[in-house]
Write a protein that holds these residues in place. Structure first.
Motif, PDB file in Angstrom:
ATOM      1  N   LEU A 181       0.811  -1.304  -0.113  1.00 31.14           N
ATOM      2  CA  LEU A 181      -0.033  -0.181   0.032  1.00 31.14           C
ATOM      3  C   LEU A 181       0.915   1.286  -0.066  1.00 31.14           C
ATOM      4  N   PRO A 182       0.564   1.987  -0.917  1.00 40.79           N
ATOM      5  CA  PRO A 182       1.394   3.308  -0.996  1.00 40.79           C
ATOM      6  C   PRO A 182       0.923   4.277  -0.072  1.00 40.79           C
ATOM      7  N   LEU A 183       1.526   4.144   1.175  1.00 47.13           N
ATOM      8  CA  LEU A 183       0.821   5.180   2.284  1.00 47.13           C
ATOM      9  C   LEU A 183       2.127   5.853   2.934  1.00 47.13           C
ATOM     10  N   GLU A 184       1.913   6.824   3.279  1.00 47.63           N
ATOM     11  CA  GLU A 184       3.321   7.440   4.322  1.00 47.63           C
ATOM     12  C   GLU A 184       3.666   6.553   5.443  1.00 47.63           C
ATOM     13  N   ILE A 185       3.098   6.041   6.102  1.00 48.03           N
ATOM     14  CA  ILE A 185       3.473   5.141   6.933  1.00 48.03           C
ATOM     15  C   ILE A 185       4.166   4.001   6.737  1.00 48.03           C
ATOM     16  N   ALA A 186       4.129   3.634   5.466  1.00 48.58           N
ATOM     17  CA  ALA A 186       4.739   2.359   4.868  1.00 48.58           C
ATOM     18  C   ALA A 186       6.238   2.195   5.467  1.00 48.58           C
ATOM     19  N   VAL A 187       6.148   0.800   6.141  1.00 48.10           N
ATOM     20  CA  VAL A 187       7.645   0.542   6.530  1.00 48.10           C
ATOM     21  C   VAL A 187       7.729  -0.990   6.233  1.00 48.10           C
ATOM     22  N   ALA A 188       9.119  -1.175   5.780  1.00 47.93           N
ATOM     23  CA  ALA A 188       9.537  -2.760   5.373  1.00 47.93           C
ATOM     24  C   ALA A 188       9.691  -3.529   6.817  1.00 47.93           C
ATOM     25  N   LYS A 189       9.421  -4.763   6.681  1.00 50.19           N
ATOM     26  CA  LYS A 189       9.848  -5.627   7.817  1.00 50.19           C
ATOM     27  C   LYS A 189      10.459  -6.819   7.521  1.00 50.19           C
ATOM     28  N   SER A 190      11.146  -7.465   8.177  1.00 52.36           N
ATOM     29  CA  SER A 190      12.035  -8.644   8.041  1.00 52.36           C
ATOM     30  C   SER A 190      11.009  -9.665   7.856  1.00 52.36           C
ATOM     31  N   ALA A 191      11.146 -10.937   7.132  1.00 52.93           N
ATOM     32  CA  ALA A 191      10.404 -11.986   7.023  1.00 52.93           C
ATOM     33  C   ALA A 191       9.843 -12.489   8.479  1.00 52.93           C
ATOM     34  N   PRO A 192      10.746 -12.806   9.196  1.00 52.45           N
ATOM     35  CA  PRO A 192      10.514 -13.440  10.546  1.00 52.45           C
ATOM     36  C   PRO A 192       9.411 -12.443  11.413  1.00 52.45           C
ATOM     37  N   GLU A 193       9.523 -11.374  11.193  1.00 51.48           N
ATOM     38  CA  GLU A 193       8.847 -10.233  12.148  1.00 51.48           C
ATOM     39  C   GLU A 193       7.653 -10.064  11.487  1.00 51.48           C
ATOM     40  N   LEU A 194       7.377 -10.263  10.056  1.00 48.26           N
ATOM     41  CA  LEU A 194       6.159 -10.409   9.420  1.00 48.26           C
ATOM     42  C   LEU A 194       5.404 -11.621   9.586  1.00 48.26           C
ATOM     43  N   VAL A 195       6.258 -12.638   9.659  1.00 49.54           N
ATOM     44  CA  VAL A 195       5.511 -13.871  10.229  1.00 49.54           C
ATOM     45  C   VAL A 195       4.772 -13.671  11.451  1.00 49.54           C
ATOM     46  N   ARG A 196       5.362 -13.312  12.499  1.00 51.17           N
ATOM     47  CA  ARG A 196       4.830 -12.948  13.712  1.00 51.17           C
ATOM     48  C   ARG A 196       3.597 -11.980  13.550  1.00 51.17           C
ATOM     49  N   LEU A 197       3.701 -10.762  12.978  1.00 51.04           N
ATOM     50  CA  LEU A 197       2.485 -10.122  12.777  1.00 51.04           C
ATOM     51  C   LEU A 197       1.738 -10.649  12.394  1.00 51.04           C
ATOM     52  N   LEU A 198       1.816 -11.302  11.183  1.00 50.02           N
ATOM     53  CA  LEU A 198       0.551 -11.908  10.493  1.00 50.02           C
ATOM     54  C   LEU A 198      -0.208 -13.020  11.315  1.00 50.02           C
ATOM     55  N   THR A 199       0.711 -13.804  11.863  1.00 47.77           N
ATOM     56  CA  THR A 199      -0.026 -14.942  12.702  1.00 47.77           C
ATOM     57  C   THR A 199      -0.671 -14.598  13.847  1.00 47.77           C
ATOM     58  N   GLY A 200       0.048 -13.569  14.293  1.00 50.11           N
ATOM     59  CA  GLY A 200      -0.723 -12.901  15.643  1.00 50.11           C
ATOM     60  C   GLY A 200      -2.013 -12.274  15.141  1.00 50.11           C
ATOM     61  N   PHE A 201      -2.187 -11.538  14.092  1.00 48.54           N
ATOM     62  CA  PHE A 201      -3.530 -10.790  13.719  1.00 48.54           C
ATOM     63  C   PHE A 201      -4.223 -11.828  13.204  1.00 48.54           C
ATOM     64  N   LEU A 202      -4.117 -13.098  12.581  1.00 45.79           N
ATOM     65  CA  LEU A 202      -4.938 -14.002  12.124  1.00 45.79           C
ATOM     66  C   LEU A 202      -5.518 -15.069  13.319  1.00 45.79           C
ATOM     67  N   SER A 203      -4.425 -15.043  14.284  1.00 44.60           N
ATOM     68  CA  SER A 203      -5.021 -15.939  15.542  1.00 44.60           C
ATOM     69  C   SER A 203      -5.987 -15.106  16.227  1.00 44.60           C
ATOM     70  N   ALA A 204      -6.007 -14.180  16.402  1.00 38.65           N
ATOM     71  CA  ALA A 204      -6.866 -13.302  17.053  1.00 38.65           C
ATOM     72  C   ALA A 204      -8.030 -13.244  16.264  1.00 38.65           C
ATOM     73  N   GLY A 205      -8.093 -13.156  15.020  1.00 36.85           N
ATOM     74  CA  GLY A 205      -9.398 -12.999  14.277  1.00 36.85           C
ATOM     75  C   GLY A 205     -10.037 -14.575  14.100  1.00 36.85           C
ATOM     76  N   MET A 206      -9.142 -15.543  14.096  1.00 35.90           N
ATOM     77  CA  MET A 206      -9.804 -17.024  14.072  1.00 35.90           C
ATOM     78  C   MET A 206     -10.604 -17.243  15.412  1.00 35.90           C
ATOM     79  N   LEU A 207      -9.918 -16.614  16.510  1.00 36.25           N
ATOM     80  CA  LEU A 207     -10.558 -16.980  17.935  1.00 36.25           C
ATOM     81  C   LEU A 207     -11.571 -16.002  18.456  1.00 36.25           C
ATOM     82  N   ALA A 208     -11.931 -14.963  17.549  1.00 32.96           N
ATOM     83  CA  ALA A 208     -12.814 -14.098  17.825  1.00 32.96           C
ATOM     84  C   ALA A 208     -14.208 -14.743  18.165  1.00 32.96           C
ATOM     85  N   ALA A 209     -15.165 -14.093  19.046  1.00 33.24           N
ATOM     86  CA  ALA A 209     -16.342 -14.788  19.260  1.00 33.24           C
ATOM     87  C   ALA A 209     -17.142 -14.565  18.039  1.00 33.24           C
TER      88      ALA A 209
END
Lengths: 210, 210
Positions: free
Chosen positions: B181-209
């Motif tokens: 996404l072309p936004l001002e806050i755009a920041v690159a992340k290392s692959a392992p950091e991305l894995v952690r961010l994505l799985t954290g996001f998805l876990s919360a979503g899957m476990l939502a009520a």
DNA sequence: TATTAAATCGAACGTTTGTTCGAATGGGTC
DNA sequence: GACCCATTCGAACAAACGTTCGATTTAATA
């Protein structure tokens, strides 16, 4: 002159074919023969294929983005009036609901949502450049409101979570007329039910501990 | 005969061009001239462009899906051994981690991940048909394990949440080499950091009520 | 009814596309 | 050295593409 019957018919047919085959794979001859108009009509009314693509996208996207912007500004205004921060769930709802309910706004609007969902992942520069330019302002506002809802979130975390939101939403848009994944458990859902499912999922993801 | 230098060079160059322009927009002449081989070499080694596309996808996807399947089966085995249900977070990790770390597995592997991320949204039947067929088994296993982790979840809720997961993941795959996404806050992340961010996001979503 | 501008039409333009084919080339084997 | 099979090469093919152009039709104005 801005609206002629032939012109509108070309736009409608192009929208449908672009949605299901992509703009690059859709020839002008396929459009004009399906629309029952002469091949040269496209270049007469639009000048070039690229202009037609741009017009198909902008024709409805301006409306949709207007709805999204209004909803987002309402969320911000009511938060300011109440002296509180906007809530993540209502920010997401303000962006997602107009999107997924848009197919009910008129004939062919469903094709448009599929089209937009694909434009976001399109490798073709033509379609994506047009799309990104039209989306930028409302996307910026969306990002700002998510940041206001969770000011404690690091900018880079917010950025990537916003990407996850856009990814999940665009994938849902692409599969809104047919089930996106070919699995045994595939089940169609009504649009309002989908809105509830998606915003619930995304809210939990956005609010997860970082 | 299965591996010739010319053949491999064509596959590598095609992978890179397909990733950045899409398979439909990439001509055989663009591939062969960039690879420094004769135009007719493609049809000699592969028979047709469609076969080349198929081979570019399957060459690495078989390996990647093997890794994903192994990880998923390990999660199931260790859960069975401990007499417990698999955890949603570890199921997601087993699928996401091999995917996002795959670009580090060799030269050109990053192009492949971009390519696969786009194949999922490709309107072109050729690429998507090949892709869906190769993904079906591991996708089925993934869905099963998510169901085992949350047996209380209604099947249609699980199905759509799985779609949200796939959507967020594929969007991340598409933008792994450049900010999606072309936004001002755009920041690159290392692959392992991305894995952690994505799985954290998805876990919360899957476990939502629900 | 005569005039005029917009709109439609048929036909062709030059490119680019994937594919095909016979000739030329290249080592490795008898 | 002669043969052979896999590979490479140059050249061409038909088909499809976006675009252009002049002639024709249509509809509204005077």
């Amino acid at each position: 002159m801005a609206t002629s019957a032939t012109r509108e018919k070309i736009l409608d047919v192009a929208e449908e074919l672009f949605a299901h085959q992509g703009s690059r794979a859709t020839s002008l001859r396929a459009i004009t023969s399906a629309a029952g108009v002469n091949l040269a009509a496209v270049n007469y009314h639009f000048g070039a294929k690229e202009v037609l693509i741009e017009e198909v996208i902008s024709r409805r996207l301006v409306t949709l983005n207007g709805q999204r912007e209004q909803r987002l500004l309402e969320v911000r205004a009511s938060a300011v009036a109440a002296g509180r921060r906007p809530e993540t769930a209502e920010v997401l709802m303000a962006f997602v609901e107009p999107t997924l309910l848009f197919p009910q706004s008129g004939t062919g609007a469903g094709n448009f949502i599929t089209l937009v969902g694909r434009a976001m992942a399109d490798p073709d520069e033509t379609a994506r450049r047009i799309f990104v330019r039209l989306m930028q302002p409302v996307l910026q506002l969306f990002a700002e409101l998510l940041a206001e809802a969770q000011p404690e979130l690091a900018p880079e975390v917010l950025y990537w979570r916003l990407n996850f939101v856009i990814g999940a939403l665009s994938h849902t848009m692409r599969g809104i007329d047919r089930c996106p994944l070919p699995l045994e458990i595939a089940v169609a859902k009504s649009a309002p039910e989908l809105v509830r499912l998606l915003t619930g999922f995304l809210s939990a993801g956005m609010l997860a501990a970082p």
